[in-house]
Design a protein around this motif. Structure first.
Motif, PDB file in Angstrom:
ATOM      1  N   ALA A 401      57.092  55.819  55.813  1.00 43.91           N
ATOM      2  CA  ALA A 401      57.042  55.508  54.396  1.00 43.91           C
ATOM      3  C   ALA A 401      57.966  56.396  53.570  1.00 43.91           C
ATOM      4  O   ALA A 401      58.015  57.611  53.768  1.00 43.91           O
ATOM      5  N   ASP A 402      58.694  55.783  52.633  1.00 46.23           N
ATOM      6  CA  ASP A 402      59.430  56.551  51.637  1.00 46.23           C
ATOM      7  C   ASP A 402      58.555  56.691  50.393  1.00 46.23           C
ATOM      8  O   ASP A 402      57.428  56.201  50.336  1.00 46.23           O
ATOM      9  N   LEU A 403      59.067  57.359  49.365  1.00 43.59           N
ATOM     10  CA  LEU A 403      58.348  57.499  48.104  1.00 43.59           C
ATOM     11  C   LEU A 403      59.310  57.197  46.963  1.00 43.59           C
ATOM     12  O   LEU A 403      60.259  57.955  46.729  1.00 43.59           O
ATOM     13  N   GLY A 404      59.087  56.068  46.295  1.00 48.72           N
ATOM     14  CA  GLY A 404      59.888  55.733  45.134  1.00 48.72           C
ATOM     15  C   GLY A 404      59.277  56.374  43.901  1.00 48.72           C
ATOM     16  O   GLY A 404      58.117  56.108  43.565  1.00 48.72           O
ATOM     17  N   VAL A 405      60.042  57.229  43.225  1.00 48.11           N
ATOM     18  CA  VAL A 405      59.558  57.941  42.041  1.00 48.11           C
ATOM     19  C   VAL A 405      60.329  57.445  40.824  1.00 48.11           C
ATOM     20  O   VAL A 405      61.563  57.523  40.793  1.00 48.11           O
ATOM     21  N   TYR A 406      59.608  56.946  39.817  1.00 50.12           N
ATOM     22  CA  TYR A 406      60.236  56.391  38.621  1.00 50.12           C
ATOM     23  C   TYR A 406      60.299  57.446  37.523  1.00 50.12           C
ATOM     24  O   TYR A 406      59.292  58.056  37.172  1.00 50.12           O
ATOM     25  N   ILE A 407      61.500  57.648  37.002  1.00 46.65           N
ATOM     26  CA  ILE A 407      61.784  58.671  36.009  1.00 46.65           C
ATOM     27  C   ILE A 407      62.154  58.005  34.690  1.00 46.65           C
ATOM     28  O   ILE A 407      62.996  57.104  34.668  1.00 46.65           O
ATOM     29  N   HIS A 408      61.537  58.456  33.596  1.00 48.22           N
ATOM     30  CA  HIS A 408      61.884  57.939  32.269  1.00 48.22           C
ATOM     31  C   HIS A 408      62.344  59.105  31.414  1.00 48.22           C
ATOM     32  O   HIS A 408      61.627  60.094  31.272  1.00 48.22           O
ATOM     33  N   TYR A 409      63.539  58.997  30.869  1.00 45.53           N
ATOM     34  CA  TYR A 409      64.171  60.139  30.215  1.00 45.53           C
ATOM     35  C   TYR A 409      64.820  59.731  28.894  1.00 45.53           C
ATOM     36  O   TYR A 409      65.147  58.558  28.657  1.00 45.53           O
ATOM     37  N   ASP A 410      64.998  60.719  28.028  1.00 45.87           N
ATOM     38  CA  ASP A 410      65.783  60.583  26.801  1.00 45.87           C
ATOM     39  C   ASP A 410      66.541  61.903  26.647  1.00 45.87           C
ATOM     40  O   ASP A 410      65.936  62.954  26.424  1.00 45.87           O
ATOM     41  N   TRP A 411      67.858  61.847  26.785  1.00 42.72           N
ATOM     42  CA  TRP A 411      68.719  63.036  26.843  1.00 42.72           C
ATOM     43  C   TRP A 411      69.644  63.027  25.640  1.00 42.72           C
ATOM     44  O   TRP A 411      70.309  62.018  25.363  1.00 42.72           O
ATOM     45  N   ASN A 412      69.709  64.130  24.888  1.00 40.24           N
ATOM     46  CA  ASN A 412      70.510  64.157  23.658  1.00 40.24           C
ATOM     47  C   ASN A 412      71.891  64.764  23.845  1.00 40.24           C
ATOM     48  O   ASN A 412      72.591  65.036  22.871  1.00 40.24           O
ATOM     49  N   GLY A 413      72.294  64.971  25.080  1.00 40.51           N
ATOM     50  CA  GLY A 413      73.595  65.569  25.363  1.00 40.51           C
ATOM     51  C   GLY A 413      73.504  67.011  25.787  1.00 40.51           C
ATOM     52  O   GLY A 413      74.417  67.542  26.425  1.00 40.51           O
ATOM     53  N   LYS A 414      72.360  67.649  25.449  1.00 37.92           N
ATOM     54  CA  LYS A 414      72.153  69.053  25.812  1.00 37.92           C
ATOM     55  C   LYS A 414      70.811  69.296  26.504  1.00 37.92           C
ATOM     56  O   LYS A 414      70.680  70.192  27.329  1.00 37.92           O
ATOM     57  N   ARG A 415      69.817  68.498  26.132  1.00 42.62           N
ATOM     58  CA  ARG A 415      68.481  68.713  26.684  1.00 42.62           C
ATOM     59  C   ARG A 415      67.683  67.412  26.622  1.00 42.62           C
ATOM     60  O   ARG A 415      68.096  66.439  25.982  1.00 42.62           O
ATOM     61  N   PHE A 416      66.525  67.403  27.275  1.00 42.14           N
ATOM     62  CA  PHE A 416      65.632  66.247  27.219  1.00 42.14           C
ATOM     63  C   PHE A 416      64.827  66.276  25.921  1.00 42.14           C
ATOM     64  O   PHE A 416      64.248  67.309  25.556  1.00 42.14           O
ATOM     65  N   ASN A 418      62.724  63.667  25.847  1.00 45.47           N
ATOM     66  CA  ASN A 418      61.590  63.064  26.557  1.00 45.47           C
ATOM     67  C   ASN A 418      61.915  63.039  28.037  1.00 45.47           C
ATOM     68  O   ASN A 418      63.017  62.707  28.433  1.00 45.47           O
ATOM     69  N   PHE A 419      60.957  63.444  28.838  1.00 42.33           N
ATOM     70  CA  PHE A 419      61.097  63.315  30.287  1.00 42.33           C
ATOM     71  C   PHE A 419      59.721  63.063  30.874  1.00 42.33           C
ATOM     72  O   PHE A 419      58.758  63.748  30.527  1.00 42.33           O
ATOM     73  N   LYS A 420      59.640  62.096  31.758  1.00 43.91           N
ATOM     74  CA  LYS A 420      58.345  61.772  32.354  1.00 43.91           C
ATOM     75  C   LYS A 420      58.536  61.182  33.740  1.00 43.91           C
ATOM     76  O   LYS A 420      59.422  60.348  33.961  1.00 43.91           O
ATOM     77  N   VAL A 421      57.726  61.653  34.677  1.00 42.85           N
ATOM     78  CA  VAL A 421      57.566  60.933  35.937  1.00 42.85           C
ATOM     79  C   VAL A 421      56.570  59.828  35.634  1.00 42.85           C
ATOM     80  O   VAL A 421      55.385  60.084  35.404  1.00 42.85           O
ATOM     81  N   GLY A 422      57.060  58.599  35.584  1.00 41.41           N
ATOM     82  CA  GLY A 422      56.247  57.500  35.075  1.00 41.41           C
ATOM     83  C   GLY A 422      55.437  56.747  36.105  1.00 41.41           C
ATOM     84  O   GLY A 422      54.498  56.037  35.747  1.00 41.41           O
ATOM     85  N   GLY A 423      55.793  56.859  37.385  1.00 36.32           N
ATOM     86  CA  GLY A 423      55.039  56.104  38.382  1.00 36.32           C
ATOM     87  C   GLY A 423      55.681  56.177  39.750  1.00 36.32           C
ATOM     88  O   GLY A 423      56.722  56.825  39.947  1.00 36.32           O
TER      89      GLY A 423
END
Length: 449
Positions: A401-416, A418-423
């Motif tokens: 089995a592999d593990l698919g990790v879904y990442i949701h991000y909002d990056w402003n050019g320098k930092r996040f 918003n960052f979340k491991v969503g599922g």
């Protein structure tokens, strides 16, 4: 074949729950629930009634690892254009994005979207043993909607399980992240959608995101029967903003929702050039196509580059999560000698295709011309953990089995911002050394205890 792999067992209390309820009955109920949903093609792919169970103590490890990987990728995309051109290896898609679509000329500082990291847990899932990155996926990858729908359906037919587990709602996390760009969201499709995209649409409506599914007329293809939520329309720019035909509905943002091979970009070049230069924000923009080729694995494996981009501390923490990787070009003798311990991938392969192991790898190398060897990556092979599955289209068995990790991000050019491991979702098989649904695998929901 799987004896040398670490096997994950669920807690005894959860095993008793399934035994008392009856796995065969649950499989039938899951199948019936899928049929009753009337979602397009939901019963076409195998799905396990037995989820993959991971300890909740492992979640912070996954989160930290994925955040550091994502920060490396975002900082890489935020470098000066000439530096990006010097660092990112050539691939057919990378070259087209930079040279033909001028993706670096029109890029924005803010980058908002999602990624799926395909990862491997090798050994016990403990805080000191992070998952290992196999590849990075962006734009139109599978699983975002299906992972949520599968686990919600299982907990609905098996409510006794709910108080024993924790699940992450990938579709909800995705749509909330989309809403950061605006309330009116245009999602561009080819000429159809599948059941997981239906589930994303349902989730969007629940949180008040006005999402419309559009098939651009530039594709010159009729919409498939049954896709009643998909409208065909001319996509144009007005004052450099995306407009949908002559509709008064004006999207705040848009997304292209299917995976891209080089031919897809070339099918409607004017449309994509317009989308690249528009002022309307794009969710998961084409810019991230520069980090999706498998050649990005060689950059992740470069410790000096990693340290320069994200710093010594974060780079060091990723040592256990990043597998050694190198281009085939200049490493042909190494590949021949160590073929049994390597996986070879084409830079622009997707969906489990253009991946070779063992004898297939050796045979493929012989057919690759010298000029194209820079488009192939050699990655160290690992023994992915095994789990027990029991599918609606198959019998109980032990699988890799592999593990698919879904990442949701909002990056402003320098930092996040918003960052979340969503599922999560797992794909698993015991019939191939390549773990992927398209390669004969099974979908497995992931739950934490």
């Amino acid at each position: 074949m799987l004896r040398a792999h670490h096997h994950e067992n669920p807690p005894k209390s959860i095993e008793r729950l399934f035994k008392n309820r009856g796995v065969a009955n649950l499989k039938t109920e899951l199948w019936n629930a899928f049929v009753d949903s009337e979602l397009i093609g939901i019963c076409d792919d195998d799905c396990s009634i037995l989820p993959r169970f991971l300890p909740s103590s492992y979640l912070p490890t996954i989160h930290r690892t994925c955040r550091d990987i994502t920060e490396f990728l975002m900082r890489l995309l935020s470098l000066p254009s000439e530096e990006i051109k010097d660092i990112i290896p050539s691939s057919p898609i990378v070259d087209y994005l930079i040279d033909d679509l001028a993706i670096l000329t029109h890029r924005r500082k803010r980058v908002t979207g999602s990624l799926r990291f395909d990862m491997a847990i090798v050994g016990k899932p403990t805080p000191k043993n992070p998952p290992k990155l196999l590849e990075v996926n962006e734009i139109g990858f599978d699983g975002t909607g299906r992972s949520s729908y599968i686990q919600e359906t299982i907990l609905k037919i098996f409510p006794e399980l709910k108080k024993h587990v924790r699940c992450l709602d990938t579709a909800l996390s995705e749509t909330i992240n989309m809403r950061r760009l605006g309330k009116k969201f245009a999602r561009l499709h080819y000429n159809y959608y599948n059941w997981e995209e239906q589930s994303i649409l349902m989730k969007a409506r629940k949180i008040g995101l006005d999402m419309k599914l559009i098939s651009p007329s530039a594709f010159r293809i009729e919409i498939e029967d049954g896709c009643d939520d998909l409208s065909r329309a001319h996509i144009r720019l007005q004052n450099n903003k995306v407009r949908i035909g002559n509709s008064p509905w004006k999207p705040d943002c848009f997304q292209v929702s299917y995976s891209f091979e080089l031919g897809d970009y070339k099918e409607a070049p004017k449309l994509f050039r317009d989308l690249v230069r528009t002022k309307t924000p794009q969710y998961s923009p084409f810019l991230t196509g520069l980090i999706a080729p498998k050649t990005i694995l060689t950059l992740m494996a470069d410790k000096d580059l990693r340290q320069r981009i994200i710093g010594k501390s974060k780079s060091h923490k990723l040592d256990k999560a990043i597998l050694p990787a190198r281009l085939l070009e200049g490493n042909e003798a190494y590949a021949t000698k160590h073929a049994a311990d390597l996986v070879m991938k084409h830079a622009d392969g997707m969906g489990g295709e253009l991946v070779w192991v063992g004898k297939e790898l050796l045979n493929r190398i012989k057919r690759i011309t010298v000029s194209k060897r820079k488009h192939y990556v050699l990655q160290d092979r690992v023994r992915l953990n095994t789990i027990e599955v029991d599918g609606i289209l198959s019998r109980r068995r032990r699988v890799m089995a592999d593990l698919g990790v879904y990442i949701h991000y909002d990056w402003n050019g320098k930092r996040f911002t918003n960052f979340k491991v969503g599922g999560f979702i797992t794909r698993a098989t015991n019939r191939s050394l390549k773990v992927n649904v398209s390669g004969g695998g099974i979908q497995v929901p992931v739950m934490f205890y």
